[in-house]
Design a protein around this motif. Structure first.
Motif, PDB file in Angstrom:
ATOM      1  N   UNK A  73       0.840  -1.213   0.000  1.00  9.11           N
ATOM      2  CA  UNK A  73       0.000   0.000   0.000  1.00  9.11           C
ATOM      3  C   UNK A  73       0.872   1.259   0.000  1.00  9.11           C
ATOM      4  N   UNK A  74       1.916   1.248   0.823  1.00  9.69           N
ATOM      5  CA  UNK A  74       2.822   2.394   0.871  1.00  9.69           C
ATOM      6  C   UNK A  74       3.516   2.614  -0.468  1.00  9.69           C
ATOM      7  N   UNK A  75       3.960   1.536  -1.100  1.00  7.27           N
ATOM      8  CA  UNK A  75       4.620   1.665  -2.391  1.00  7.27           C
ATOM      9  C   UNK A  75       3.680   2.245  -3.446  1.00  7.27           C
ATOM     10  N   UNK A  76       2.423   1.803  -3.428  1.00  8.35           N
ATOM     11  CA  UNK A  76       1.482   2.366  -4.391  1.00  8.35           C
ATOM     12  C   UNK A  76       1.292   3.865  -4.133  1.00  8.35           C
ATOM     13  N   UNK A  77       1.108   4.242  -2.885  1.00  6.90           N
ATOM     14  CA  UNK A  77       0.898   5.655  -2.550  1.00  6.90           C
ATOM     15  C   UNK A  77       2.096   6.498  -2.977  1.00  6.90           C
ATOM     16  N   UNK A  78       3.305   5.990  -2.756  1.00 10.31           N
ATOM     17  CA  UNK A  78       4.497   6.721  -3.166  1.00 10.31           C
ATOM     18  C   UNK A  78       4.557   6.863  -4.685  1.00 10.31           C
ATOM     19  N   UNK A  79       4.220   5.794  -5.395  1.00  8.94           N
ATOM     20  CA  UNK A  79       4.271   5.849  -6.859  1.00  8.94           C
ATOM     21  C   UNK A  79       3.227   6.815  -7.407  1.00  8.94           C
ATOM     22  N   UNK A  80       2.042   6.833  -6.799  1.00 11.46           N
ATOM     23  CA  UNK A  80       1.000   7.755  -7.244  1.00 11.46           C
ATOM     24  C   UNK A  80       1.406   9.203  -6.991  1.00 11.46           C
ATOM     25  N   UNK A  81       2.002   9.443  -5.828  1.00 12.17           N
ATOM     26  CA  UNK A  81       2.460  10.795  -5.502  1.00 12.17           C
ATOM     27  C   UNK A  81       3.556  11.252  -6.462  1.00 12.17           C
TER      28      UNK A  81
END
Length: 225
Positions: A73-81
């Motif tokens: 979940x954290x990796x997805x959020x970082x990639x989206x940001x």
């Protein structure tokens, strides 16, 4: 060509690349117990990366927008940001720091890469690509190549309160025969097209030369090869 893997710290936004240590980046190349990149990981887990979330991450497996696993979940959020929703490996390569440069075992390859950066910088006064090692271009080798890669005796899952030792835990193939050359940590912490999500994915992992009190020793670990 196959899928390539790096050890990634999602909390510090850092990674190590096996190729910098002159090792292969493919999943099964990461698992030999005498692998220098794996020893470098141990040296980070006992010091700079202690208490952080770490995984072995492949370059051919986008992360989903919805996941119950906290590290994914954290990796997805970082990639989206960053503007690359789900395209996480590219986000890591373009925004995280490659800390392979801290290790003397990676000096030969990293110095060669930094030489390219310096030539470009001297010729143009800028870099056209990301400064992956995070160096000061005016003092490029300060603080680099000072750490030594070293294996520790015990690999500990602090989240699950369990641990293994290659001297005491039986590492087995699925047919129950002994596997004498594999460290199971890549299986336990892997995520990619080749690697099924590891059982320890998202857990807090550490290493030590002291047996952890109050933790249970894993007697057997099965690995696919």
């Amino acid at each position: 060509m196959g899928e390539y893997y790096n050890w990634v710290n999602v909390d510090k936004k850092e990674y190590i690349c096996p190729a910098d240590f002159d090792y292969g980046n493919k999943f099964y190349e990461s698992m030999h117990k005498d692998s220098i990149p794996l020893h470098a990981l141990h040296s980070l887990l006992i010091n700079e990366w202690k208490g952080d979330r770490v995984l072995l991450f492949g370059d051919e497996c986008p992360v989903p927008e919805q996941s119950s696993n906290g590290v994914i979940k954290t990796l997805y959020e970082q990639s989206a940001e960053f503007g690359y929703p789900g395209d996480t490996f590219d986000m890591i390569c373009e925004s995280y720091r490659n800390v392979s440069c801290l290790f003397k075992e990676a000096e030969k390859n990293v110095r060669e890469e930094i030489r390219y950066y310096l030539e470009e910088y001297r010729e143009t006064g800028r870099l056209d690509h990301y400064n992956e090692y995070g160096i000061d271009l005016d003092n490029p080798y300060e603080g680099l190549f000072l750490k030594t890669a070293k294996r520790r005796m015990f690999t500990i899952n602090y989240s699950k309160k369990i641990y293994y030792s290659l001297a005491e835990t039986d590492i087995l193939f699925r047919d129950h025969t002994k596997n004498n050359f594999t460290d199971p940590l890549p299986f336990l912490m892997g995520y990619g097209r080749v690697a099924e999500p590891g059982e320890w994915l998202g857990d807090i992992i550490g290493v030590s030369d002291q047996r952890p009190e109050g933790y249970s020793l894993i007697n057997e670990i099965y690995v696919d090869w």
